[in-house]
Design a protein around this motif. Sequence first.
Motif, PDB file in Angstrom:
ATOM      1  N   ARG A 105       0.838  -1.204   0.000  1.00  0.00           N
ATOM      2  CA  ARG A 105       0.000   0.000   0.000  1.00  0.00           C
ATOM      3  C   ARG A 105       0.878   1.260   0.000  1.00  0.00           C
ATOM      4  O   ARG A 105       0.660   2.186  -0.765  1.00  0.00           O
ATOM      5  CB  ARG A 105      -0.941  -0.011   1.193  1.00  0.00           C
ATOM      6  CG  ARG A 105      -1.631   1.305   1.436  1.00  0.00           C
ATOM      7  CD  ARG A 105      -2.586   1.662   0.332  1.00  0.00           C
ATOM      8  NE  ARG A 105      -3.903   1.472   0.872  1.00  0.00           N
ATOM      9  CZ  ARG A 105      -4.970   1.337   0.155  1.00  0.00           C
ATOM     10  NH1 ARG A 105      -4.915   1.369  -1.130  1.00  0.00           N
ATOM     11  NH2 ARG A 105      -6.134   1.176   0.707  1.00  0.00           N
ATOM     12  N   ALA A 106       1.893   1.269   0.869  1.00  0.00           N
ATOM     13  CA  ALA A 106       2.798   2.425   0.942  1.00  0.00           C
ATOM     14  C   ALA A 106       3.569   2.595  -0.362  1.00  0.00           C
ATOM     15  O   ALA A 106       3.741   3.716  -0.851  1.00  0.00           O
ATOM     16  CB  ALA A 106       3.761   2.260   2.117  1.00  0.00           C
ATOM     17  N   MET A 107       4.018   1.486  -0.951  1.00  0.00           N
ATOM     18  CA  MET A 107       4.745   1.557  -2.219  1.00  0.00           C
ATOM     19  C   MET A 107       3.834   2.084  -3.324  1.00  0.00           C
ATOM     20  O   MET A 107       4.240   2.921  -4.135  1.00  0.00           O
ATOM     21  CB  MET A 107       5.294   0.183  -2.585  1.00  0.00           C
ATOM     22  CG  MET A 107       6.277   0.201  -3.717  1.00  0.00           C
ATOM     23  SD  MET A 107       7.774   1.149  -3.417  1.00  0.00           S
ATOM     24  CE  MET A 107       8.668   0.071  -2.338  1.00  0.00           C
ATOM     25  N   GLY A 108       2.594   1.627  -3.347  1.00  0.00           N
ATOM     26  CA  GLY A 108       1.626   2.126  -4.331  1.00  0.00           C
ATOM     27  C   GLY A 108       1.353   3.612  -4.149  1.00  0.00           C
ATOM     28  O   GLY A 108       1.326   4.372  -5.122  1.00  0.00           O
ATOM     29  N   ASP A 109       1.167   4.036  -2.900  1.00  0.00           N
ATOM     30  CA  ASP A 109       0.927   5.454  -2.619  1.00  0.00           C
ATOM     31  C   ASP A 109       2.114   6.310  -3.044  1.00  0.00           C
ATOM     32  O   ASP A 109       1.953   7.455  -3.451  1.00  0.00           O
ATOM     33  CB  ASP A 109       0.647   5.672  -1.126  1.00  0.00           C
ATOM     34  CG  ASP A 109      -0.695   5.102  -0.686  1.00  0.00           C
ATOM     35  OD1 ASP A 109      -1.514   4.736  -1.561  1.00  0.00           O
ATOM     36  OD2 ASP A 109      -0.915   5.010   0.534  1.00  0.00           O
ATOM     37  N   HIS A 110       3.311   5.755  -2.952  1.00  0.00           N
ATOM     38  CA  HIS A 110       4.526   6.485  -3.316  1.00  0.00           C
ATOM     39  C   HIS A 110       4.751   6.516  -4.832  1.00  0.00           C
ATOM     40  O   HIS A 110       5.077   7.555  -5.395  1.00  0.00           O
ATOM     41  CB  HIS A 110       5.724   5.840  -2.618  1.00  0.00           C
ATOM     42  CG  HIS A 110       7.046   6.423  -2.990  1.00  0.00           C
ATOM     43  ND1 HIS A 110       7.451   7.674  -2.586  1.00  0.00           N
ATOM     44  CD2 HIS A 110       8.048   5.925  -3.755  1.00  0.00           C
ATOM     45  CE1 HIS A 110       8.652   7.918  -3.081  1.00  0.00           C
ATOM     46  NE2 HIS A 110       9.037   6.874  -3.786  1.00  0.00           N
ATOM     47  N   LEU A 111       4.565   5.363  -5.484  1.00  0.00           N
ATOM     48  CA  LEU A 111       4.932   5.240  -6.894  1.00  0.00           C
ATOM     49  C   LEU A 111       3.838   5.598  -7.898  1.00  0.00           C
ATOM     50  O   LEU A 111       4.119   6.232  -8.919  1.00  0.00           O
ATOM     51  CB  LEU A 111       5.372   3.805  -7.201  1.00  0.00           C
ATOM     52  CG  LEU A 111       6.747   3.400  -6.778  1.00  0.00           C
ATOM     53  CD1 LEU A 111       6.998   1.949  -7.164  1.00  0.00           C
ATOM     54  CD2 LEU A 111       7.786   4.292  -7.408  1.00  0.00           C
ATOM     55  N   LEU A 112       2.624   5.145  -7.645  1.00  0.00           N
ATOM     56  CA  LEU A 112       1.580   5.285  -8.663  1.00  0.00           C
ATOM     57  C   LEU A 112       1.312   6.727  -9.069  1.00  0.00           C
ATOM     58  O   LEU A 112       1.217   7.006 -10.269  1.00  0.00           O
ATOM     59  CB  LEU A 112       0.313   4.551  -8.223  1.00  0.00           C
ATOM     60  CG  LEU A 112       0.489   3.041  -8.046  1.00  0.00           C
ATOM     61  CD1 LEU A 112      -0.809   2.400  -7.566  1.00  0.00           C
ATOM     62  CD2 LEU A 112       0.990   2.378  -9.311  1.00  0.00           C
ATOM     63  N   PRO A 113       1.210   7.678  -8.146  1.00  0.00           N
ATOM     64  CA  PRO A 113       0.985   9.065  -8.572  1.00  0.00           C
ATOM     65  C   PRO A 113       2.147   9.633  -9.395  1.00  0.00           C
ATOM     66  O   PRO A 113       1.934  10.431 -10.302  1.00  0.00           O
ATOM     67  CB  PRO A 113       0.845   9.845  -7.262  1.00  0.00           C
ATOM     68  CG  PRO A 113       0.483   8.824  -6.239  1.00  0.00           C
ATOM     69  CD  PRO A 113       1.134   7.553  -6.682  1.00  0.00           C
ATOM     70  N   ARG A 114       3.372   9.196  -9.108  1.00  0.00           N
ATOM     71  CA  ARG A 114       4.545   9.691  -9.834  1.00  0.00           C
ATOM     72  C   ARG A 114       4.558   9.246 -11.290  1.00  0.00           C
ATOM     73  O   ARG A 114       5.179   9.887 -12.131  1.00  0.00           O
ATOM     74  CB  ARG A 114       5.837   9.197  -9.177  1.00  0.00           C
ATOM     75  CG  ARG A 114       6.106   9.810  -7.845  1.00  0.00           C
ATOM     76  CD  ARG A 114       7.327   9.124  -7.221  1.00  0.00           C
ATOM     77  NE  ARG A 114       7.612   9.693  -5.943  1.00  0.00           N
ATOM     78  CZ  ARG A 114       8.610  10.530  -5.710  1.00  0.00           C
ATOM     79  NH1 ARG A 114       9.418  10.873  -6.676  1.00  0.00           N
ATOM     80  NH2 ARG A 114       8.804  11.003  -4.508  1.00  0.00           N
ATOM     81  N   HIS A 115       3.940   8.105 -11.552  1.00  0.00           N
ATOM     82  CA  HIS A 115       3.992   7.537 -12.901  1.00  0.00           C
ATOM     83  C   HIS A 115       2.606   7.410 -13.528  1.00  0.00           C
ATOM     84  O   HIS A 115       2.395   6.564 -14.387  1.00  0.00           O
ATOM     85  CB  HIS A 115       4.706   6.192 -12.864  1.00  0.00           C
ATOM     86  CG  HIS A 115       6.116   6.291 -12.365  1.00  0.00           C
ATOM     87  ND1 HIS A 115       7.107   6.941 -13.067  1.00  0.00           N
ATOM     88  CD2 HIS A 115       6.688   5.873 -11.209  1.00  0.00           C
ATOM     89  CE1 HIS A 115       8.235   6.901 -12.375  1.00  0.00           C
ATOM     90  NE2 HIS A 115       7.996   6.256 -11.238  1.00  0.00           N
ATOM     91  N   ALA A 116       1.695   8.248 -13.094  1.00  0.00           N
ATOM     92  CA  ALA A 116       0.346   8.251 -13.680  1.00  0.00           C
ATOM     93  C   ALA A 116       0.452   8.633 -15.150  1.00  0.00           C
ATOM     94  O   ALA A 116       1.250   9.478 -15.531  1.00  0.00           O
ATOM     95  CB  ALA A 116      -0.543   9.228 -12.924  1.00  0.00           C
ATOM     96  N   GLY A 117      -0.316   7.991 -15.977  1.00  0.00           N
ATOM     97  CA  GLY A 117      -0.345   8.318 -17.397  1.00  0.00           C
ATOM     98  C   GLY A 117       0.698   7.591 -18.223  1.00  0.00           C
ATOM     99  O   GLY A 117       0.789   7.806 -19.424  1.00  0.00           O
ATOM    100  N   ALA A 118       1.476   6.715 -17.624  1.00  0.00           N
ATOM    101  CA  ALA A 118       2.479   5.959 -18.380  1.00  0.00           C
ATOM    102  C   ALA A 118       1.864   4.649 -18.871  1.00  0.00           C
ATOM    103  O   ALA A 118       2.359   3.564 -18.594  1.00  0.00           O
ATOM    104  CB  ALA A 118       3.701   5.694 -17.519  1.00  0.00           C
ATOM    105  N   ASP A 119       0.769   4.754 -19.608  1.00  0.00           N
ATOM    106  CA  ASP A 119       0.055   3.567 -20.091  1.00  0.00           C
ATOM    107  C   ASP A 119       0.909   2.764 -21.066  1.00  0.00           C
ATOM    108  O   ASP A 119       1.699   3.317 -21.829  1.00  0.00           O
ATOM    109  CB  ASP A 119      -1.253   3.977 -20.766  1.00  0.00           C
ATOM    110  CG  ASP A 119      -2.214   4.626 -19.784  1.00  0.00           C
ATOM    111  OD1 ASP A 119      -2.094   4.355 -18.571  1.00  0.00           O
ATOM    112  OD2 ASP A 119      -3.073   5.407 -20.233  1.00  0.00           O
TER     113      ASP A 119
END
Length: 146
Positions: A105-119
Amino acid sequence: MLPPSWTSPPASAFVPTPDPLTPARDITHQHFQAGDEIVVIKGVADGELWGDAMRVVAPSWHTLTEEDGWRLRDADGGAQTFITAHPRYLVHLSRPCPDCMIYLRAMGDHLLPRHAGADNTVIDCGWYTTTAVGQLVHIADVHGGR
């Protein structure tokens, strides 16, 4: 958050991203057992966490961090089927585990917003290297540039 994906889309990119979580993670060697299915989180793919799935085989000495580690087997084979990794790099796949879920959960909260849109792209954050002696080492754990 969706469950992490362990299958990669075709395109990939190396994007150095700080990892403040893994080096500080406090997981003991006893947390994992031989036979456990695990994943080593390496980045993001299609808006989900991405990493290498493996099976824990046996305890081993992790020379570069001077701490005990686990011998891992990649069921899909590859350039190196067996490697050694420190327990703090591993996340349970084979069983529900509160500690691992908190870390995910913490890793997702840290990483996912940083790489949003990298489909359709696999983002490798560049945290790990495999040494000449077959050890998976986090860049924060390498001693003396080894």
